[in-house]
Design an enzyme around this catalytic site. Sequence first.
Site, short mmCIF file in Angstrom:
data_model
loop_
_atom_site.label_atom_id
_atom_site.label_comp_id
_atom_site.label_asym_id
_atom_site.label_seq_id
_atom_site.Cartn_x
_atom_site.Cartn_y
_atom_site.Cartn_z
N GLY A 18 0.79 -1.23 0.00
CA GLY A 18 0.00 0.00 0.00
C GLY A 18 0.82 1.27 0.00
O GLY A 18 0.38 2.29 0.53
N SER A 19 2.02 1.23 -0.61
CA SER A 19 2.79 2.48 -0.63
C SER A 19 2.08 3.54 -1.47
O SER A 19 2.10 4.72 -1.12
CB SER A 19 4.22 2.23 -1.14
OG SER A 19 4.24 1.91 -2.51
N ASN A 20 1.41 3.13 -2.53
CA ASN A 20 0.65 4.09 -3.33
C ASN A 20 -0.57 4.59 -2.55
O ASN A 20 -0.86 5.78 -2.55
CB ASN A 20 0.19 3.47 -4.65
CG ASN A 20 1.31 3.44 -5.67
OD1 ASN A 20 1.66 4.47 -6.24
ND2 ASN A 20 1.91 2.28 -5.87
N LEU A 91 -5.09 -6.91 -6.51
CA LEU A 91 -4.78 -8.02 -7.42
C LEU A 91 -5.99 -8.81 -7.90
O LEU A 91 -5.88 -9.60 -8.83
CB LEU A 91 -3.78 -8.97 -6.75
CG LEU A 91 -2.40 -8.36 -6.51
CD1 LEU A 91 -1.51 -9.35 -5.75
CD2 LEU A 91 -1.74 -7.96 -7.82
N ILE A 94 -12.20 -6.89 -10.39
CA ILE A 94 -13.41 -6.22 -9.89
C ILE A 94 -14.62 -6.84 -10.59
O ILE A 94 -14.66 -6.90 -11.83
CB ILE A 94 -13.33 -4.70 -10.18
CG1 ILE A 94 -12.19 -4.05 -9.39
CG2 ILE A 94 -14.66 -4.01 -9.88
CD1 ILE A 94 -12.40 -3.96 -7.88
N ASN A 108 -7.14 2.27 -12.20
CA ASN A 108 -6.10 1.35 -11.76
C ASN A 108 -4.74 1.93 -12.15
O ASN A 108 -4.65 2.74 -13.07
CB ASN A 108 -6.30 -0.01 -12.46
CG ASN A 108 -5.25 -1.03 -12.06
OD1 ASN A 108 -4.93 -1.19 -10.88
ND2 ASN A 108 -4.68 -1.73 -13.04
N HIS A 110 -0.96 0.59 -13.40
CA HIS A 110 -0.24 -0.59 -13.87
C HIS A 110 1.24 -0.21 -14.03
O HIS A 110 1.54 0.83 -14.61
CB HIS A 110 -0.82 -1.05 -15.20
CG HIS A 110 -0.23 -2.33 -15.66
ND1 HIS A 110 -0.61 -3.56 -15.14
CD2 HIS A 110 0.75 -2.59 -16.57
CE1 HIS A 110 0.11 -4.51 -15.71
NE2 HIS A 110 0.93 -3.96 -16.58
N ASP A 151 -6.54 -4.78 -17.44
CA ASP A 151 -5.61 -3.80 -18.03
C ASP A 151 -6.01 -3.29 -19.41
O ASP A 151 -5.16 -2.84 -20.17
CB ASP A 151 -4.19 -4.39 -18.11
CG ASP A 151 -3.67 -4.82 -16.76
OD1 ASP A 151 -4.00 -4.16 -15.76
OD2 ASP A 151 -2.96 -5.83 -16.70
N GLU A 180 5.21 6.28 -9.75
CA GLU A 180 3.86 6.09 -9.20
C GLU A 180 3.60 7.08 -8.07
O GLU A 180 2.56 7.74 -8.04
CB GLU A 180 3.69 4.65 -8.69
CG GLU A 180 3.73 3.64 -9.83
CD GLU A 180 3.51 2.20 -9.38
OE1 GLU A 180 3.07 1.41 -10.21
OE2 GLU A 180 3.78 1.88 -8.21
#
Length: 195
Positions: A18-20, A91, A94, A108, A110, A151, A180
Amino acid sequence: MTSLHSTKKIVIFASGTGSNAKKIMQYFSERSDITVVYVLSNNSGASVLDAASEMNVPSDSFTRQDLYESDRILGLLKKIGPDLLVLAGFLWKIPAEIIAAFPNKIVNIHPALLPKYGGKGMYGHHVHRAVLANKEKQSGITIHYVNEQYDEGQTIAQFKTGVSVADNIDSLVQKIKKLEHKHFAKVIDNLLSEQ
Ligand code: GRF
């Protein structure tokens, strides 16, 4: 002054570190017009849930059954009424009902320049390994809408970084993460501000 009523709401889905997600929560933490209202994870042990609690953002985890065989998550989302669902290292796929309920409201990130290096199985190190194996001169990130194919939703923004022969998976991960962390929250901000 922006009233609470007009606050745009973000819900983040994340599976791991969860760094983003953390960057996004930090970016919007002082804002009254856009708020991260919820963090959801498919992994009850994910560090992203600790990050959410540190930032005082409500969070919860869910099972496959919750997501695919019940309306627990769809029901929760409908109750929250988010303006944007952000997949930040999420991951699982949805489900179609959630995509249908939030058209053009799911994004999302990528870790490569789609349409190359996308699709099922192309996540994390698999992406970077393939980029290096093909001796690509550049890689980058793609922020895109989510549709029912992995994607393949419409691209919102891409940012590039050079890849050299000296790069390995770890160094490429660092370069991509840097991009990111620099761009994802800003792109989300622009999207919500345009609405
Ligand atoms: C990121 O590299 C993102 O592009 C991909 O998953 C990774 C998540 O990293 N979809 P983190 O959990 O935000 O650190």
